[in-house]
Design a protein around this motif. Structure first.
Motif, short mmCIF file in Angstrom:
data_model
loop_
_atom_site.label_atom_id
_atom_site.label_comp_id
_atom_site.label_asym_id
_atom_site.label_seq_id
_atom_site.Cartn_x
_atom_site.Cartn_y
_atom_site.Cartn_z
N LEU A 333 -6.72 5.27 1.36
CA LEU A 333 -5.54 4.42 1.53
C LEU A 333 -4.26 5.20 1.27
CD1 LEU A 333 -6.64 1.04 -0.07
CD2 LEU A 333 -6.53 1.65 2.34
N SER A 334 -4.28 6.11 0.28
CA SER A 334 -3.08 6.90 -0.02
C SER A 334 -2.68 7.75 1.17
CB SER A 334 -3.34 7.79 -1.24
OG SER A 334 -3.51 7.02 -2.41
N GLN A 335 -3.66 8.40 1.81
CA GLN A 335 -3.35 9.23 2.97
C GLN A 335 -2.82 8.38 4.13
OE1 GLN A 335 -7.02 11.29 3.65
NE2 GLN A 335 -6.87 12.50 1.77
N TRP A 336 -3.35 7.17 4.28
CA TRP A 336 -2.89 6.29 5.34
C TRP A 336 -1.46 5.80 5.06
CZ3 TRP A 336 -3.13 0.52 5.63
CH2 TRP A 336 -2.81 0.07 6.91
N TYR A 337 -1.21 5.41 3.80
CA TYR A 337 0.11 4.92 3.44
C TYR A 337 1.16 6.02 3.59
CZ TYR A 337 -1.90 0.67 1.38
OH TYR A 337 -2.55 -0.51 1.18
N ASP A 340 2.54 5.97 7.04
CA ASP A 340 3.23 4.78 7.55
C ASP A 340 4.30 4.22 6.62
OD1 ASP A 340 1.72 4.37 10.04
OD2 ASP A 340 0.03 4.03 8.70
N VAL A 341 4.29 4.60 5.35
CA VAL A 341 5.25 4.04 4.39
C VAL A 341 6.15 5.16 3.88
CG1 VAL A 341 5.54 2.78 2.23
CG2 VAL A 341 3.56 2.29 3.69
N TYR A 364 -1.67 -8.85 -5.81
CA TYR A 364 -2.40 -7.87 -5.00
C TYR A 364 -1.71 -7.68 -3.66
CZ TYR A 364 -6.24 -5.91 -2.24
OH TYR A 364 -7.00 -5.13 -1.42
N ALA A 365 -1.66 -6.43 -3.18
CA ALA A 365 -1.11 -6.14 -1.85
C ALA A 365 -1.95 -5.06 -1.20
CB ALA A 365 0.34 -5.68 -1.95
N ALA A 366 -2.29 -5.24 0.07
CA ALA A 366 -3.10 -4.25 0.76
C ALA A 366 -2.46 -3.80 2.06
CB ALA A 366 -4.49 -4.82 1.02
N GLU A 367 -2.09 -4.76 2.94
CA GLU A 367 -1.56 -4.40 4.23
C GLU A 367 -0.27 -3.62 4.09
OE1 GLU A 367 -2.44 -7.29 3.20
OE2 GLU A 367 -4.25 -7.79 4.35
N VAL A 368 0.13 -2.91 5.14
CA VAL A 368 1.30 -2.03 5.06
C VAL A 368 2.55 -2.80 4.67
CG1 VAL A 368 2.83 -0.53 6.39
CG2 VAL A 368 0.36 -0.33 6.66
N ASP A 369 2.78 -3.99 5.26
CA ASP A 369 3.97 -4.78 4.91
C ASP A 369 3.96 -5.12 3.43
OD1 ASP A 369 4.83 -4.63 7.49
OD2 ASP A 369 4.08 -6.61 8.07
N LYS A 374 5.40 -3.68 -2.39
CA LYS A 374 4.85 -3.17 -3.64
C LYS A 374 5.52 -1.85 -4.03
CE LYS A 374 0.47 -1.58 -5.65
NZ LYS A 374 -0.96 -1.36 -5.38
N LEU A 375 5.76 -1.00 -3.05
CA LEU A 375 6.41 0.27 -3.31
C LEU A 375 7.85 0.06 -3.80
CD1 LEU A 375 5.86 3.28 -3.16
CD2 LEU A 375 6.75 3.29 -0.83
N GLN A 376 8.51 -0.96 -3.29
CA GLN A 376 9.86 -1.27 -3.76
C GLN A 376 9.84 -1.67 -5.23
OE1 GLN A 376 11.19 -4.29 -1.06
NE2 GLN A 376 11.51 -2.88 0.64
N TYR A 377 8.81 -2.43 -5.64
CA TYR A 377 8.65 -2.75 -7.05
C TYR A 377 8.37 -1.48 -7.87
CZ TYR A 377 8.41 -7.82 -6.24
OH TYR A 377 8.71 -9.12 -5.92
N ASP A 378 7.54 -0.59 -7.34
CA ASP A 378 7.22 0.65 -8.05
C ASP A 378 8.47 1.50 -8.27
OD1 ASP A 378 4.54 0.02 -8.24
OD2 ASP A 378 3.97 1.12 -6.43
N PHE A 379 9.34 1.56 -7.25
CA PHE A 379 10.57 2.33 -7.39
C PHE A 379 11.49 1.70 -8.43
CE2 PHE A 379 10.32 4.39 -2.93
CZ PHE A 379 9.58 5.43 -3.46
#
Length: 408
Positions: A333-337, A340-341, A364-369, A374-379
């Motif tokens: 999943l990391s390589q895929w993200y 695309d992200v 929980y979040a899985a799909e790219v959207d 989720k990445l915005q929360y991480d930042f």
């Protein structure tokens, strides 16, 4: 309920009420043994609780009244343990101070949240035109560069907008000189949503988002102490969980998988198995929902209450993970993200965690959207990397465990 009011009114009230009720008005002239030590301890506990509550309320969605009872209870319980080593202290006054602090903070913060709603004036130019009201604050849209007679807590403007002419700039300068805060729209956006939008990173130096090295070191020490204290207490629960998994379905109790870790270094994560071994391997593909056929009956329970994460205490002890941080993703999943992200890899600038800001806010979040949000929360977590945010996430995680929010 600002800090000066707490010091001038709240602290004396909390200090004076218990001894007056227990020893009468002449306790200053004939002070019982240990009372002075107890009053110093009550004052210190009150100030510690006040400071932590004040820092925590800076983060989005934080209602201080929800955290008064657990926080004040922990602070006064710790104070009581420390006072056990003193020769004498007045236990009744200590717990009276605890009750007075609870009442003061709860009524004060609950009253503020109910009766005082922050109000911002908006300069309707650029991105600020699209700002909408939330439950926590009200907006007043300015038609001309002049304030009316109503109360305003600050001005919100898109300071990078080309539409911001000299008349509006002079107005904002005058507001600043008169002590009225002027906020860039992105500041308000982050403070209201708890997210850092990815497009904002394009004009932000990534080096300015580097987490504090000092707190990173201190956090490692806190993680070690916490894991060593929790492991003996949780071993019986972990053994019972492993037994239930083995008797529920065929296969090992533990699930081991390679995940992307700190600074992009892979590590092996330990979890309790929650899926059938003969089905699709857990971690490949997405969890489709609560009724995913791959999840075992026991797996549904341990996922809901996060018991499947308990073996990650071993990862914390090894230094692969922290208690709080962005959740680590599988290598696939990391390589895929990463393809695309945008900026996905930057989340590895801090250690991954058992729980994180995205988990308590989004679930929980899985799909790219969903992963983009989720990445915005991480930042946001990386940008505000601090003890106070970690304490808030820890308290919200305990709430998540009891409610099962976001489980899949």
């Amino acid at each position: 309920m600002g800090m000066p009011f707490h010091f001038v009114v709240g602290l004396p009230a909390v200090l004076m009420t218990p001894p007056l009720m227990m020893h009468g008005g002449d306790f200053w002239r004939d002070m019982p043994p240990g009372l002075a030590t107890t009053l110093w301890a009550v004052g210190a506990a009150f100030l510690v609780a006040l400071f932590v509550l004040h820092r925590m309320t800076r983060f989005p969605g934080t209602q201080a009244s929800m955290y008064v009872v657990p926080l004040v209870s922990v602070v006064f319980a710790t104070t009581w343990v420390l006072l056990l080593g003193a020769e004498r202290f007045d236990e009744g006054v200590l717990w009276g101070g605890y009750a007075a602090s609870l009442l003061w903070f709860f009524l004060g913060y609950a009253g503020v949240q109910r009766f005082r709603r922050p109000r911002f004036a908006v300069v309707p130019l650029g991105e600020a035109r699209h700002l909408v009201e939330t439950d926590g604050s009200g907006l007043y849209r300015l038609e001309v560069p002049r304030l009316g007679a109503q109360r305003i807590d600050g001005i919100v403007a898109d300071l990078r907008s080309d539409a911001l002419n000299q008349e509006w700039v002079r107005f904002l300068t005058k507001c600043t000189l008169n002590g009225i805060p002027v906020y860039q729209i992105r500041q308000i956006d982050e403070s209201r949503t708890g997210r850092v939008r990815l497009e904002h990173l394009a004009d932000t130096e990534l080096t300015s988002l580097l987490p504090s090295p000092l707190y990173s070191t201190c956090k490692r020490g806190l993680d070690l102490c916490g894991a060593l204290l929790l492991l003996p207490l949780l071993v019986p629960i972990m053994l019972a969980t492993a037994w239930a998994i083995r008797h529920d379905s065929a296969g090992p109790a533990l699930f081991v998988q390679w995940r992307m870790g700190y600074r992009g270094v892979p590590f092996r994560i330990y979890k309790f198995r929650s899926m059938y071994s003969e089905g699709e391997c857990e971690g490949k593909g997405f969890t489709s929902g609560e009724d995913d056929p791959r999840i075992t009956p026991v797996g549904k329970i341990i996922r809901k209450y996060r018991l499947d994460e308990l073996p990650q205490l071993l990862n914390v002890l090894k230094g692969d993970m922290s208690f709080i941080g962005p959740r680590p993703e599988s290598m696939d999943l990391s390589q895929w993200y990463e393809k695309d992200v945008p900026f996905f890899s930057y989340r590895h600038v801090v250690k991954p965690g058992i729980s994180g800001w995205a988990q308590v806010e989004q679930g929980y979040a899985a799909e790219v959207d969903g992963m983009t949000v989720k990445l915005q929360y991480d930042f946001y977590y990386i940008k505000h990397f601090s003890l106070w945010l970690d304490v808030l996430i820890l308290l919200r995680t305990l709430k998540t465990i009891t409610t099962g929010f976001g489980a899949r």
